[in-house]
Enzyme design. Structure first.
Site, PDB file in Angstrom:
ATOM      1  N   PHE A 173      46.255  34.412  38.649  1.00  0.00           N
ATOM      2  CA  PHE A 173      45.528  34.927  37.496  1.00  0.00           C
ATOM      3  C   PHE A 173      45.828  36.392  37.212  1.00  0.00           C
ATOM      4  O   PHE A 173      45.757  36.858  36.088  1.00  0.00           O
ATOM      5  CB  PHE A 173      44.022  34.787  37.735  1.00  0.00           C
ATOM      6  CG  PHE A 173      43.568  35.613  38.902  1.00  0.00           C
ATOM      7  CD1 PHE A 173      43.169  36.927  38.722  1.00  0.00           C
ATOM      8  CD2 PHE A 173      43.585  35.096  40.176  1.00  0.00           C
ATOM      9  CE1 PHE A 173      42.794  37.693  39.794  1.00  0.00           C
ATOM     10  CE2 PHE A 173      43.204  35.859  41.253  1.00  0.00           C
ATOM     11  CZ  PHE A 173      42.804  37.163  41.068  1.00  0.00           C
ATOM     12  N   GLY A 174      46.084  37.192  38.254  1.00  0.00           N
ATOM     13  CA  GLY A 174      46.216  38.627  38.097  1.00  0.00           C
ATOM     14  C   GLY A 174      46.027  39.328  39.439  1.00  0.00           C
ATOM     15  O   GLY A 174      46.457  38.827  40.474  1.00  0.00           O
ATOM     16  N   GLU A 218      30.617  43.050  42.994  1.00  0.00           N
ATOM     17  CA  GLU A 218      30.094  43.703  44.186  1.00  0.00           C
ATOM     18  C   GLU A 218      31.207  43.792  45.237  1.00  0.00           C
ATOM     19  O   GLU A 218      31.893  42.808  45.507  1.00  0.00           O
ATOM     20  CB  GLU A 218      28.920  42.865  44.695  1.00  0.00           C
ATOM     21  CG  GLU A 218      28.337  43.275  46.006  1.00  0.00           C
ATOM     22  CD  GLU A 218      27.250  42.318  46.456  1.00  0.00           C
ATOM     23  OE1 GLU A 218      26.553  42.645  47.431  1.00  0.00           O
ATOM     24  OE2 GLU A 218      27.105  41.227  45.854  1.00  0.00           O
ATOM     25  N   TYR A 219      31.411  44.962  45.806  1.00  0.00           N
ATOM     26  CA  TYR A 219      32.438  45.129  46.833  1.00  0.00           C
ATOM     27  C   TYR A 219      31.855  44.782  48.199  1.00  0.00           C
ATOM     28  O   TYR A 219      30.839  45.339  48.612  1.00  0.00           O
ATOM     29  CB  TYR A 219      32.976  46.555  46.853  1.00  0.00           C
ATOM     30  CG  TYR A 219      34.048  46.773  47.903  1.00  0.00           C
ATOM     31  CD1 TYR A 219      35.341  46.342  47.684  1.00  0.00           C
ATOM     32  CD2 TYR A 219      33.745  47.376  49.117  1.00  0.00           C
ATOM     33  CE1 TYR A 219      36.335  46.516  48.632  1.00  0.00           C
ATOM     34  CE2 TYR A 219      34.729  47.564  50.080  1.00  0.00           C
ATOM     35  CZ  TYR A 219      36.015  47.128  49.835  1.00  0.00           C
ATOM     36  OH  TYR A 219      36.986  47.294  50.779  1.00  0.00           O
ATOM     37  N   GLY A 269      46.653  36.953  42.841  1.00  0.00           N
ATOM     38  CA  GLY A 269      46.843  35.510  42.730  1.00  0.00           C
ATOM     39  C   GLY A 269      47.528  35.195  41.425  1.00  0.00           C
ATOM     40  O   GLY A 269      48.058  36.078  40.752  1.00  0.00           O
ATOM     41  N   ASP A 310      35.330  25.195  45.486  1.00  0.00           N
ATOM     42  CA  ASP A 310      36.283  25.836  46.395  1.00  0.00           C
ATOM     43  C   ASP A 310      35.539  26.490  47.552  1.00  0.00           C
ATOM     44  O   ASP A 310      35.879  27.594  47.969  1.00  0.00           O
ATOM     45  CB  ASP A 310      37.120  26.877  45.629  1.00  0.00           C
ATOM     46  CG  ASP A 310      38.408  27.229  46.382  1.00  0.00           C
ATOM     47  OD1 ASP A 310      38.671  26.605  47.427  1.00  0.00           O
ATOM     48  OD2 ASP A 310      39.128  28.128  45.929  1.00  0.00           O
TER      49      ASP A 310
END
Length: 741
Positions: A371-372, A442-443, A369, A580
């Site tokens: 941001f990075g 956490e993924y 995005g 959001d």
């Protein structure tokens, strides 16, 4: 005479009755409003009280609005439709007729009108449940109970010809200055310059600015007539030879005029370099004066190698002219990055979640995005975990702006406050001591809720197509060449007919809120995803594989709604506003546990957005669109949209309304239609979430109780008429627009 006397008495009686009636009628309204500026520590507040004979349990709404005047200038309003207001009004509820406000000196209400000297304010008191109000004006004077304004500091004398040098022979830091001229008539009465203040801070590099707390700061005051002072360098803590000096003129009110910070740097004498033992590349260089110190400290976690090869220290000594040099043999060092983190925690620069970058083994990119980027990674030595763990890491891009840097740190701080909850993506660690700033999350490896909903929609439509149920559905499918899940060119025409042109309807989930005239492009903004479908090269690996069963079950959809409500209830208890909340920002794991993610827009408490930020327009409440005002109640509105997304299996909100028409659409009292598979009960809950008055919307605690397991809120899809046309998805709208051009 008798007749005259009786006439006069009659007139007196009528007058008395009218007078009493007028008093009674007047007493039914708040009256006698008094507003007095008062001092509270170093802030000015307003003491407001009024009289009223309304019932004792009457509640009041108090609104304090800044009034423009030549004496007082405030920042521009964050409100789009009230540009004449220079800041957000202070609005609060009162249960008594005697209050002092604002109750908060900053933080939650930092965007509201500050109570300042020389400023004028309109104070309005309204009795709730009664059409009654009273208004008054107050101008705050120059001084309030000994707390005075410093608005004139630009007219205090400036400090000119400032300098700071290091005398190596005497081991002194010598600071000199000259007091500039000034016009005493431009200062308030009884205000005169008083002293000179000097603050000196020992730094760590040539780029230090002034500000913050530091153990080596020394501050002294001197008479106006003085023009120089020498500091003994040994009196400053630390070993670095960069000094930052801040000079100020103070007056009899303790108001100040500061000069620009100046720096004094010790000439180079010894160069020390840290190199990678593996590649020999220079990782860090520093210079010291060996006549003053025999030690030097490197923060190795700022440049530690990510391998176990260690580091090399090389030293070069220079003569006084910096021409001739002598190199010393290199010294091999072990990799101390873990130890440096311990030291950072001891210094208060990091907490228990801080880990070095060397603990991360970064894999493939799974999101990006403005941001990075987001990567899948393997992490070791995470707090609370004994072995390696698969995680998602979110890294700030290189060369980020100061605002992006601060916002990324704010998101990390917010995630720390959120803590652990089964329905919220957890922060497992972070890297903030060195760049790139990194969040270790956490993924959650099975995608997001929106993706899941659209897949079960496709399965449902494919099944309906295969069974060929109903002539109407057959006609609808023939119009789209029998492509399952793309049901937009038959019955979907009822939506497309309402679209004006391809340029008037955007598929952008996010738009810039302060832009009310331009329309965003059709391209949807890419935002953070801490999940993703594994590529073919990853299928053989156990890392991140997902075996999720896509089942269209009304009980499961109910459970999804309940899980999201539980997670938002946790945020509500912490007074965190997500801002959001949408199906795309809710992740799903193999056990079909939903986890709320993407806290990049989150704030604490009630928040007024004053920047040109991209916001999720179609999930915004009325007050968020109109006033940029966000709270847990605006999150409740977005939750109602999420309930609709679940009911429509990933439909795009307001598919027939363009972005620039949406606010007027909602202001007219119009709302999203009830999906056919939603019960009246759940649609009534949606409508409660979409009430225009935020105070009339339910809390997430109330919503969680409402979504009990025994209640059926979504209808079994087998009961839906085969001719039912789902509201289109964003992809379908984009495709329809492309085909209509």
């Amino acid at each position: 005479m008798e007749a005259t006397r009786k006439g006069v008495n009659l007139l007196l009686m009528v007058y008395t009755v009218l007078l009493i009636a007028g008093k009674v009628r007047g007493a039914e309204e708040p009256y006698g409003l008094m507003v007095t500026p008062v001092r509270s520590d170093q802030h000015v507040k307003l003491h407001i009280w009024w009289n009223s004979s309304l019932p004792d349990d009457t509640n009041y709404a108090v609104t304090i609005t800044h009034v423009d005047s030549e004496k007082c200038t405030l920042k521009d309003s964050p409100f789009q439709n009230q540009k004449h207001i220079k800041c957000a009004p202070i609005v609060f509820g009162a249960e008594t007729n005697n209050v002092t406000t604002p109750s908060d000196d900053g933080g939650v209400f930092k965007h509201t009108c500050p109570i300042q000297h020389h400023c004028t304010y309109s104070v309005k008191v309204e009795a709730l449940n009664f059409p009654l109000s009273i208004v008054g004006l107050v101008e705050v004077p120059d001084c309030v109970e000994g707390l005075c304004s410093c608005h004139y500091t630009e007219h205090l004398p400036a400090l000119v010809n400032t300098s700071a040098i290091i005398d190596r022979a005497t081991n002194k830091l010598i600071v000199t200055w000259t007091l500039g001229t000034y016009n005493a008539s431009e200062l308030p009465v009884n205000v005169t310059p008083k002293t000179i203040s000097i603050g000196v801070r020992r730094g760590t590099n040539n780029d230090l600015g002034w500000g913050g707390q530091h153990s080596s700061v020394v501050e002294l005051t001197f008479p106006l007539a003085s023009g120089t002072h020498s500091f003994d360098i040994d009196h400053f803590a630390g070993s670095k030879y960069v000094f930052v000096v801040q000079l100020k003129v103070l007056d009899t009110r303790d108001c100040e005029r500061a000069a620009s910070p100046i720096r004094a740097t010790e000439p180079k004498r010894k160069i020390e370099r840290i190199r990678s033992a593996l590649t020999g590349a220079i990782l860090c260089t520093d210079t010291v004066n060996p006549t003053f110190t025999d030690t030097n400290t490197f923060h190795v976690d700022e440049f530690a190698s990510k391998d176990s090869s260690g580091l090399l220290l090389t030293m070069v000594f220079l003569d006084s002219s910096n021409n001739c040099e002598r190199s010393m043999p290199s010294i091999k060092l072990m990799n101390y990055s873990a130890r440096s983190n311990v030291n950072a925690r001891a210094r208060g620069d990091a907490d228990y979640l801080e880990v070095p970058h060397s603990c991360l083994r970064i894999g493939r990119e799974i999101g990006k995005g403005a941001f990075g980027r987001v990567f899948m990674a393997s992490a070791v030595k995470l707090p609370g975990f004994s072995g390696p763990k698969i995680v998602a890491i979110k890294q700030l891009k290189k060369c980020s702006s100061s605002d992006e840097f601060d916002e990324f740190l704010d998101e990390i701080t917010m995630m720390k406050k959120v803590g652990k909850h089964p329905n919220i993506v957890a922060l497992l660690g972070c890297c903030t001591i060195k760049e790139p700033l990194t969040m270790i999350m956490e993924y959650v490896g099975c995608g997001d809720l929106l993706e899941y909903l659209r897949k079960i929609r496709a399965k449902h439509l494919a099944k309906a197509h295969q069974l060929e149920i109903g002539a109407q559905l057959e006609n609808a499918n023939s119009a789209q060449n029998a492509v399952p899940g793309n049901n937009i060119f038959g019955p979907m025409v009822k939506y497309l007919d309402l679209l004006h042109t391809s340029s008037s309807t955007s598929d952008a989930s996010y738009i810039t809120q302060t832009d009310n005239t331009t329309r965003p492009s059709v391209t949807e903004t890419t935002y953070t995803m801490l999940s993703g479908t594994m590529g073919d090269e990853d299928n053989a690996s156990a890392l991140g594989t997902c075996s999720l069963e896509y089942v269209l079950d009304h009980k499961e959809l109910h459970n999804f709604a309940k899980q999201i409500a539980f997670g938002m209830e946790h945020l509500e208890e912490l007074q965190i506003t997500h801002r959001d909340l949408a199906a795309r920002n809710i992740l799903i794991d193999e056990r079909k546990t939903l986890k709320i993610s993407d806290f990049g827009l989150s704030r604490t408490g009630i928040y007024v957005n004053t920047r040109n930020k991209k916001v999720p327009l179609r999930w915004l409440s009325v007050e968020a669109m109109r006033d940029n005002l966000y709270s847990n109640k605006s999150d409740v509105w977005a939750f109602g949209i999420v309930l609709w997304e679940i009911g429509t299996l990933g439909g795009y909100p307001y598919p027939s309304v363009s972005n620039h028409e949406l606010f007027a659409y909602l202001q007219a009292g119009k709302r999203l239609e009830r999906p056919e598979n939603c019960t009246t009960e759940v649609y009534d809950l949606m409508l409660q979430c979409w009430r225009e008055d935020p105070n009339e919307r339910p809390s997430f605690k109330q919503i969680s109780k409402h979504l009990q397991p025994h209640k059926k809120i979504y209808i079994d899809f087998n009961e839906i008429q085969p001719t039912y046309v789902f509201p289109p998805t964003s992809d379908q709208i984009r495709l329809a627009i492309a085909n209509n051009k």
